[in-house]
Scaffold this motif. Sequence first.
Motif, PDB file in Angstrom:
ATOM      1  N   HIS A 113       0.694  -1.171  -0.220  1.00  0.00           N
ATOM      2  CA  HIS A 113       0.114  -0.060  -0.362  1.00  0.00           C
ATOM      3  C   HIS A 113       0.886   0.862   0.058  1.00  0.00           C
ATOM      4  N   ASP A 114       1.958   1.213   0.533  1.00  0.00           N
ATOM      5  CA  ASP A 114       2.677   2.481   0.785  1.00  0.00           C
ATOM      6  C   ASP A 114       4.100   2.900  -0.479  1.00  0.00           C
ATOM      7  N   TYR A 115       4.785   1.366  -0.805  1.00  0.00           N
ATOM      8  CA  TYR A 115       5.602   1.373  -1.463  1.00  0.00           C
ATOM      9  C   TYR A 115       5.720   0.650  -2.649  1.00  0.00           C
ATOM     10  N   ASN A 116       6.880   0.393  -3.840  1.00  0.00           N
ATOM     11  CA  ASN A 116       6.846  -0.309  -4.990  1.00  0.00           C
ATOM     12  C   ASN A 116       8.535  -1.235  -5.109  1.00  0.00           C
ATOM     13  N   TYR A 117       9.304  -2.001  -4.774  1.00  0.00           N
ATOM     14  CA  TYR A 117      10.441  -1.698  -5.207  1.00  0.00           C
ATOM     15  C   TYR A 117      10.529  -3.159  -5.791  1.00  0.00           C
ATOM     16  N   PHE A 118      12.092  -2.307  -6.126  1.00  0.00           N
ATOM     17  CA  PHE A 118      12.389  -3.373  -7.552  1.00  0.00           C
ATOM     18  C   PHE A 118      14.095  -4.171  -6.637  1.00  0.00           C
TER      19      PHE A 118
END
Length: 159
Positions: A63-68
Amino acid sequence: MKKFFTILCLTFIATAAFYSSSNAQNYKNAIGGRFGAANGVTFKTSVGADKMLDIIANFRSTHDYNYFRLTGLYEIYNPIADAPGLGWYYGFGGSLGSVKYKPTSSSDLYLSVDGVLGLDYKFKDAPINLSLDWKPALELAPDTGFDASGLGLSIRFTF
C-alpha cells in the motif's frame, strides 16, 4: 532505473553461466521463479564442487511502496545422507535496488547485506529443482533495520 537493473542482472547471469562448472546438486544451472514475501526470477549457477551463485531479481508492492531489487548470494551446499537429490545450504550476499514511495512519488536506493539458509531438491528423472529457504537481510538504506521475512519457495528448470 529498472532498465539499468535489468541490464545489470542479465549481464551478470550471462557472465556467471559462462564461468560455471558442475556441483554437488547434480545440475549446473537452474532458472525459474521465487515466490514468498517478494516474488521474482531466480538463476543459480555452479561456481565449484559444492558452491553456487544465486541471482534473484524481485519486486514487492504494498500500500505504501514498490521496490525492485537485485540480490546476489554465494551458497555452500551439503548433501543430506540417505536422501538422494536433497541437500541443505547456507550463504551470504547482498542486495541493491530502488524503492518508490506511493504517496509522495519519491524514490530511494535500497541496499542490504543478506544471508540464506535452505533446503534444495533436484528431481532425479526430471529437470526440476525446488528450494525452500530463509533469506534474512540487514538493511542499510534507505533505513537501517533487520528484515526476517525472507521466506521463499523457488521452482526452477535445470540445465
